[in-house]
Design a protein around this motif. Structure first.
Motif, PDB file in Angstrom:
ATOM      1  N   ALA A  82       0.896  -1.323   0.025  1.00 11.30           N
ATOM      2  CA  ALA A  82       0.105  -0.091  -0.033  1.00 11.30           C
ATOM      3  C   ALA A  82       0.893   1.142   0.025  1.00 11.30           C
ATOM      4  O   ALA A  82       0.424   2.270  -0.240  1.00 11.30           O
ATOM      5  N   THR A  83       2.054   1.228   0.336  1.00 13.94           N
ATOM      6  CA  THR A  83       3.013   2.383   0.473  1.00 13.94           C
ATOM      7  C   THR A  83       4.180   2.301  -0.620  1.00 13.94           C
ATOM      8  O   THR A  83       5.097   2.888  -0.721  1.00 13.94           O
ATOM      9  N   VAL A  90      -3.887   2.849  -4.833  1.00 14.59           N
ATOM     10  CA  VAL A  90      -3.778   1.472  -4.081  1.00 14.59           C
ATOM     11  C   VAL A  90      -5.261   1.011  -4.363  1.00 14.59           C
ATOM     12  O   VAL A  90      -6.185   1.657  -3.895  1.00 14.59           O
ATOM     13  N   ASN A  92      -7.784  -1.228  -3.044  1.00 14.09           N
ATOM     14  CA  ASN A  92      -7.851  -2.376  -1.627  1.00 14.09           C
ATOM     15  C   ASN A  92      -9.036  -3.058  -1.960  1.00 14.09           C
ATOM     16  O   ASN A  92     -10.242  -2.434  -1.667  1.00 14.09           O
ATOM     17  N   ALA A 106      -2.054   3.841   3.181  1.00 15.60           N
ATOM     18  CA  ALA A 106      -1.878   4.281   1.843  1.00 15.60           C
ATOM     19  C   ALA A 106      -2.427   5.813   1.873  1.00 15.60           C
ATOM     20  O   ALA A 106      -1.575   6.780   1.304  1.00 15.60           O
ATOM     21  N   LYS A 111      -1.291   8.329  -1.205  1.00 10.62           N
ATOM     22  CA  LYS A 111      -1.852   7.966  -2.479  1.00 10.62           C
ATOM     23  C   LYS A 111      -3.383   7.939  -2.563  1.00 10.62           C
ATOM     24  O   LYS A 111      -4.101   8.525  -1.894  1.00 10.62           O
ATOM     25  N   VAL A 113      -6.603   6.073  -2.897  1.00  4.61           N
ATOM     26  CA  VAL A 113      -6.943   4.826  -2.456  1.00  4.61           C
ATOM     27  C   VAL A 113      -8.241   4.555  -3.345  1.00  4.61           C
ATOM     28  O   VAL A 113      -9.484   5.209  -3.009  1.00  4.61           O
TER      29      VAL A 113
END
Ligand code: NDP
Ligand code: MG
Length: 387
Positions: A82-83, A90, A92, A106, A111, A113
């Motif tokens: 996630a990083t 990301v 998820n 994230a 980011k 997401v």
């Protein structure tokens, strides 16, 4: 343009993970997978890794067997993915509260997401909002079809300083649609005794087992009402649910002047996945069958039968209560569904188990990560012991 945008796909082997791979395969100039994870399905992850050649592959539970060079294992690999520096987005698509820390990491890392894992927001809504503000760039864009619909209806009205991850102005009401699931027309008594194969037989969507059971109990709709509140900052008394068995209208927004905008389409998660990846742009795509209004007719709407589906009311009440109550609701539901799946709890026992956990733990107030994880763990133990 500087090459395709890197995506970290968490939950690559699941229903949404596979959907995301289909979508990205049609847009190789725009997107590539920079990282991919799964829980225990190593064969499927190997196939995905061979196809996409991500820089990082993570298997959370490898069962102790040696892994290919460069793979990581354990829960930490979700946060690593996630990083990951190669991933700007990301996605998820993990199921359950297991996705919480990755979403948080994230968002904190700035980011985008693209979030299918609604449980993250239900458990850690306030936490996520604080992290997004502090990160200066971290953003959550929903993949859930109803919330994607709301976001599309709200085009041009998202932003500013209000509450929520995607603050909105001028909204009078959200109307979130629910298919009603396989038990929409069943008598309450029959629902309480429903078998596993009945619950897994969803009329309009093909999804993972946990969310399919949640759709049968309407726990999914409770999670979605909380998700809508956390995302857009709209108060609970302005979020309504209506049953729409055809799953064509994905949700509606009523504005301050009384006008209502709805988003429609065939029930396919490919559209909301694509929208979340490209947001705020729309990308040209021909992968999903075209909407045919005549073939989709009639479109009908019904009220929710709260007496037959008590889990919806329990979840929304937990959302209104705030603090750790939504985390307790979510964890109790996850534990109850897992007991229903393994045959140790009846379908009718699901709301009973959740209610008992909320009665014991629902007034916990802390909403920092350790407090939420403790509430989650305590709720799971109570449901395990529920008779
Ligand atoms: P699936 O059960 O099909 O897939 C779950 C994925 O997460 C798999 O890749 C699985 O790996 C992985 N996973 C499971 N448990 C863990 C864990 N503890 N830690 C890390 N990874 C884990 O679920 P869905 O794709 O149906 O749903 C994913 C999320 O998207 C859920 O939050 C759901 O509510 C949401 N969503 C799904 C929709 C759908 O149409 N399916 C629609 C809207 C929202 P493995 O295969 O190795 O077990
Ligand atoms: Mg949904």
């Amino acid at each position: 343009m500087s090459g395709p945008t890197g995506i970290a796909l968490l939950g690559a082997t699941g229903s949404i993970g596979e959907t995301a791979q289909r979508v990205v395969s049609r847009h190789p100039d725009r997107f590539r997978f920079a990282a991919m994870t799964a829980h225990g399905n190593r064969p499927a992850l190997e196939i995905a890794a061979a196809r996409w050649k991500p820089s990082l592959v993570g298997l959370v539970n490898g069962g102790g067997a040696p892994l290919p060079a460069g793979w990581c294992h354990g829960r930490e690999c979700l946060v690593q993915a996630a990083t990951h520096p190669d991933a700007a987005i990301v996605l998820n698509a993990v199921v359950g509260a297991a996705g919480l820390e990755a979403t948080l990491a994230a968002v904190s890392a700035g980011k985008r997401v693209a979030l299918a894992n609604k449980e993250s927001l239900v458990v850690g809504g306030a936490l996520m909002e604080r992290a997004a503000r502090a990160s200066g760039g971290g953003q959550v864009v929903p993949v859930d079809s109803e919330h994607s619909a709301l976001l599309q209806c709200l085009a041009g009205r998202v932003g500013g300083d209000g509450p929520g991850l995607l603050p909105v102005a001028g909204v009078r009401r959200f109307i979130i649609t629910a298919s009603g699931g396989p038990f929409r027309a069943w008598e309450s008594e029959r629902i309480r005794g429903a078998r596993l194969e009945d619950a897994l037989n969803h009329p309009t969507w093909s999804m993972g087992r946990k969310i399919t059971v949640d759709s049968a109990s309407l726990a999914n709709k409770a999670l979605e009402v909380i998700e809508a509140h956390v995302l857009f900052g709209v108060p609970y008394d302005r979020i309504e649910v209506v049953v729409h068995p055809q799953s064509i209208v994905h949700s509606m927004v009523e504005f301050e002047d009384g006008s209502v905008i709805a988003q429609l389409g065939v029930p396919s998660m490919e559209l909301p996945v694509l929208y979340a990846l490209g947001y705020p742009d729309r990308l040209e795509d021909h992968g999903v069958p075209r909407f045919d209004p005549v073939a989709s007719s009639p479109l009908t709407f019904e009220p929710v039968r709260h007496d037959a589906f008590p889990t919806l009311g329990l979840g929304v009440a937990a959302g209104r209560r705030g603090g750790a109550a939504p985390a307790v609701f979510n964890a109790a539901n996850e534990a109850a569904v897992s007991r229903f799946l393994d045959g140790s709890l009846s379908f009718g026992g699901i709301p009973g188990a959740i209610e008992s956990a909320l009665t014991r733990l629902g007034d916990r107030s802390g909403d920092d990560l350790p407090a939420l994880l403790a509430a989650d763990a305590a709720a799971r133990i109570l449901v395990q012991e529920f008779r």
